[in-house]
Write an enzyme that holds these catalytic residues in place. Structure first.
Site, PDB file in Angstrom:
ATOM      1  N   ASP A 141      -0.050 -13.825   7.078  1.00 45.35           N
ATOM      2  CA  ASP A 141       0.541 -13.034   8.160  1.00 45.35           C
ATOM      3  C   ASP A 141       2.213 -13.220   8.216  1.00 45.35           C
ATOM      4  OD1 ASP A 141      -0.174 -12.528  11.589  1.00 45.35           O
ATOM      5  OD2 ASP A 141       1.668 -13.497  11.579  1.00 45.35           O
ATOM      6  N   LYS A 180      -4.768 -20.748  13.286  1.00 46.07           N
ATOM      7  CA  LYS A 180      -3.319 -19.889  12.716  1.00 46.07           C
ATOM      8  C   LYS A 180      -2.801 -21.031  12.804  1.00 46.07           C
ATOM      9  CE  LYS A 180      -1.628 -15.736  13.199  1.00 46.07           C
ATOM     10  NZ  LYS A 180      -2.268 -14.851  12.657  1.00 46.07           N
ATOM     11  N   TYR A 211       3.614  -0.053   7.345  1.00 45.69           N
ATOM     12  CA  TYR A 211       3.346   0.796   5.372  1.00 45.69           C
ATOM     13  C   TYR A 211       1.921   1.559   4.816  1.00 45.69           C
ATOM     14  CZ  TYR A 211       3.142   2.126   1.104  1.00 45.69           C
ATOM     15  OH  TYR A 211       3.266   2.921  -0.324  1.00 45.69           O
ATOM     16  N   GLY A 221       7.525  -1.600  12.866  1.00 47.03           N
ATOM     17  CA  GLY A 221       7.011  -2.348  11.517  1.00 47.03           C
ATOM     18  C   GLY A 221       6.667  -1.751  10.379  1.00 47.03           C
ATOM     19  N   ALA A 228       1.100  -3.870   6.812  1.00 49.28           N
ATOM     20  CA  ALA A 228      -0.032  -2.826   8.337  1.00 49.28           C
ATOM     21  C   ALA A 228       0.565  -2.387   8.488  1.00 49.28           C
ATOM     22  CB  ALA A 228      -0.464  -4.365   9.287  1.00 49.28           C
TER      23      ALA A 228
HETATM   24  P1  NAD Z   1       4.682  -7.765   6.922  1.00 48.86           P
HETATM   25  O1  NAD Z   1       5.518  -9.389   7.264  1.00 48.86           O
HETATM   26  O2  NAD Z   1       4.264  -7.123   5.949  1.00 48.86           O
HETATM   27  O3  NAD Z   1       6.073  -7.314   7.623  1.00 48.86           O
HETATM   28  C1  NAD Z   1       6.296  -7.550   8.700  1.00 48.86           C
HETATM   29  C2  NAD Z   1       6.888  -5.810   9.546  1.00 48.86           C
HETATM   30  O4  NAD Z   1       7.819  -6.363  10.149  1.00 48.86           O
HETATM   31  C3  NAD Z   1       8.548  -5.412   7.827  1.00 48.86           C
HETATM   32  O5  NAD Z   1       8.695  -4.721   7.900  1.00 48.86           O
HETATM   33  C4  NAD Z   1       9.762  -6.565   9.236  1.00 48.86           C
HETATM   34  O6  NAD Z   1      10.534  -5.476   8.801  1.00 48.86           O
HETATM   35  C5  NAD Z   1       9.379  -5.828   9.890  1.00 48.86           C
HETATM   36  N1  NAD Z   1       9.906  -7.285  11.021  1.00 48.86           N
HETATM   37  C6  NAD Z   1      10.335  -8.154  11.753  1.00 48.86           C
HETATM   38  N2  NAD Z   1      10.875  -8.481  12.834  1.00 48.86           N
HETATM   39  C7  NAD Z   1      11.188  -6.981  13.368  1.00 48.86           C
HETATM   40  C8  NAD Z   1      11.793  -6.237  14.484  1.00 48.86           C
HETATM   41  N3  NAD Z   1      12.459  -7.555  15.099  1.00 48.86           N
HETATM   42  N4  NAD Z   1      11.551  -5.446  14.441  1.00 48.86           N
HETATM   43  C9  NAD Z   1      11.163  -4.527  14.436  1.00 48.86           C
HETATM   44  N5  NAD Z   1      10.805  -4.881  12.457  1.00 48.86           N
HETATM   45  C10 NAD Z   1      10.583  -6.267  12.630  1.00 48.86           C
HETATM   46  O7  NAD Z   1       3.538  -8.912   8.602  1.00 48.86           O
HETATM   47  P2  NAD Z   1       2.555  -7.576   8.422  1.00 48.86           P
HETATM   48  O8  NAD Z   1       1.130  -8.153   7.162  1.00 48.86           O
HETATM   49  O9  NAD Z   1       2.524  -6.655   8.549  1.00 48.86           O
HETATM   50  O10 NAD Z   1       1.756  -7.859   9.527  1.00 48.86           O
HETATM   51  C11 NAD Z   1       2.348  -7.383  11.388  1.00 48.86           C
HETATM   52  C12 NAD Z   1       2.130  -7.691  12.382  1.00 48.86           C
HETATM   53  O11 NAD Z   1       0.117  -7.069  12.395  1.00 48.86           O
HETATM   54  C13 NAD Z   1       1.634  -9.280  12.813  1.00 48.86           C
HETATM   55  O12 NAD Z   1       1.995  -8.976  14.106  1.00 48.86           O
HETATM   56  C14 NAD Z   1       0.561  -9.173  11.886  1.00 48.86           C
HETATM   57  O13 NAD Z   1       0.018 -10.944  13.107  1.00 48.86           O
HETATM   58  C15 NAD Z   1      -0.490  -8.299  12.285  1.00 48.86           C
HETATM   59  N6  NAD Z   1      -1.848  -8.337  11.232  1.00 48.86           N
HETATM   60  C16 NAD Z   1      -0.779  -8.424  10.293  1.00 48.86           C
HETATM   61  C17 NAD Z   1      -2.865  -9.004   9.233  1.00 48.86           C
HETATM   62  C18 NAD Z   1      -2.305  -7.997   8.191  1.00 48.86           C
HETATM   63  O14 NAD Z   1      -3.160  -8.441   7.622  1.00 48.86           O
HETATM   64  N7  NAD Z   1      -1.432  -7.982   7.353  1.00 48.86           N
HETATM   65  C19 NAD Z   1      -3.780  -8.569  10.226  1.00 48.86           C
HETATM   66  C20 NAD Z   1      -3.902  -8.586  11.718  1.00 48.86           C
HETATM   67  C21 NAD Z   1      -2.757  -8.724  11.819  1.00 48.86           C
END
Ligand code: NAD
Length: 429
Positions: A145, A105, A223, A217, A221
């Protein structure tokens, strides 16, 4: 959001899983710490002429089963404990899915919202210059991420190609399609979460069309999952982002919420206060209140440590689908378990992302690309297979949490790879 030491939470989860397994001291010693930590400082000439130095990390936790694999997070709250924990969870996650990777990571302490696009590109390229020796298609393979995206992956892959003077798209996944990205990578995490949720719904004999959901969030992911669940007939009652949360008992339209976010800055702007929709029961709530909503399925899809011993007793959902990494603290896990809530652990729930990242790496290496249908057709059976493996392990061991079952399932695979090179017992004369 997190004063809690995330790495010690991760190690507590590991210790908890050891109760169900015979593991050699050798393997335990290897898994107690990361294989390699790279820390780099990234000096950037900012748009106003000043010099700012950012700190970045890349942690390779374990590579017994294959090269490291795991995303790069850009966030002001990044710290080494968090990156180590996330790298550890990636080691577990790749083993849960049975894909031939270890865990890694990365993270940069930065608020990307405060940077211009040029500055963001410089930080992204600077990070790769700092960690280039620690990554590679057969060494450790980053991905997106929180607050990183395909464009950033494209800059990073390009910087790596410049440094090594070789086209090596398999060094990083989650790239834009024209740079060797995979069809379907954007929706992969949500798609994987959707498949395991549908299996859980079947196992608990629930009805998707009568089930309500709240998602914390609203990024890649959150949305995409909201959209898929809405299309499947679930009622999405609550949505949130970093600026706040919104709830509406007869359901929110995720596309509508995304338009509001794009046009006005937040899902919370979906309905103006005092508008017709507002009068119909749309409420603006806090992220903390969203966790406690009376829904069937709660999906933390933002950051870690949002379900804690302070609020776990107030969670009303039947299923917590951990799309975020590490959203539930160990104390909260126990409280949710005692309440009979099924927590589908992050290492399974969000593993669709890393699985399609693996497909991207395979396609890059063979130079032969698949259609979106081919990608999703290959993803579903893996998600369903590993859900069933873990769910039946949980049922065979009366009283086992699903997280422990996932850990036990993964640790068996990792330990087999560590022990294949010999253990203390093999050296006894
Ligand atoms: P992203 O950056 O696309 O979205 C993050 C979202 O979280 C945004 O809408 C943001 O406004 C919101 N957010 C940030 N701080 C916040 C808070 N304090 N309270 C509420 N909402 C808050 O990120 P992502 O890729 O969707 O990842 C989200 C989670 O999923 C993370 O924990 C990430 O590690 C995990 N994840 C993502 C993926 C991936 O492929 N995208 C894969 C595995 C795990």
């Amino acid at each position: 959001m997190s004063k809690i030491d995330v790495f010690s939470n991760a190690m507590q989860q590991l210790e908890h899983a050891y109760k169900y397994l015979e593991v050699s001291n050798d393997a335990k010693a290897v898994l107690a710490q990361p294989k390699r930590i790279t820390e780099t400082s990234i000096p950037i000439r900012m748009g106003n002429g000043s010099l700012k130095v950012f700190t970045g990390y890349r942690v390779l936790y374990n590579d017994a089963r294959g090269p490291g694999k795991g995303g790069i997070r850009f966030h002001p709250g990044v710290n080494l404990s968090e990156v180590k924990a996330l790298a550890f969870w990636m080691t577990i996650k790749t083993a849960v899915m049975g894909i031939p990777f270890g865990g890694g990571k990365g993270g940069v302490i930065v608020n990307p919202k405060e940077l211009s696009k040029h500055e963001l590109e410089h930080v992204s390229r600077g990070f790769i210059r700092g960690v280039a020796d620690a990554i590679g298609p057969d060494v450790d393979v980053p991905a997106p991420d929180v607050y990183t995206n395909p464009m950033i992956m494209g800059w990073m892959a390009d910087e790596y190609a410049t440094i090594t003077r070789k086209y090596q798209p398999a060094v990083i996944t989650g790239k834009p399609l024209p740079m060797g990205g995979s069809e379907g990578r954007g929706e992969a995490t949500a798609k994987g979460a959707y498949h395991v949720l549908m299996e859980a719904i079947k196992a608990l004999e629930m009805d998707a069309k009568k089930s309500t959901v709240a998602i914390q969030g609203f990024g890649n992911a959150g949305y995409n999952l909201a959209k898929m669940l809405h299309e499947e007939g679930f009622t999405v009652i609550g949505l949130s982002d970093s600026k706040g949360a919104v709830c509406k008992m007869d359901g929110l339209d995720p596309e509508h919420a995304m338009r509001a976010k794009k046009e006005k800055g937040s899902v919370n702007d979906i309905y103006e206060k005092g508008s017709v929709a507002d009068e119909k029961g749309c409420k603006h709530i806090t992220n903390e209140e969203l966790i406690e909503l009376d829904v069937d399925i709660l999906v933390p899809a933002a950051l870690e440590n949002v379900i804690t011993k302070e609020n776990a007793a107030k969670v009303k959902a039947k299923i917590v689908l951990e799309v975020a990494n590490g959203p539930t603290t160990p104390e909260a896990d126990k409280i949710l378990y005692d309440k009979g809530i099924l927590v589908i652990p992050d290492v399974l729930a969000n593993a669709g992302g890393v699985t399609v990242s693996y497909f991207e790496w395979v396609q890059n290496r063979q130079g032969y690309y698949w259609t979106e249908d081919e990608v999703f057709d290959k993803l579903k059976p893996i998600m369903v297979r590993e859900f069933k493996n873990i769910y039946s392990l949980m049922q065979e061991n009366d009283g086992m949490m699903m997280r422990d079952a996932a850990f036990v399932h993964a640790i068996k695979r990792i330990v087999a790879a560590i022990e294949a090179k010999g253990t203390e017992a093999d050296y006894k004369v």
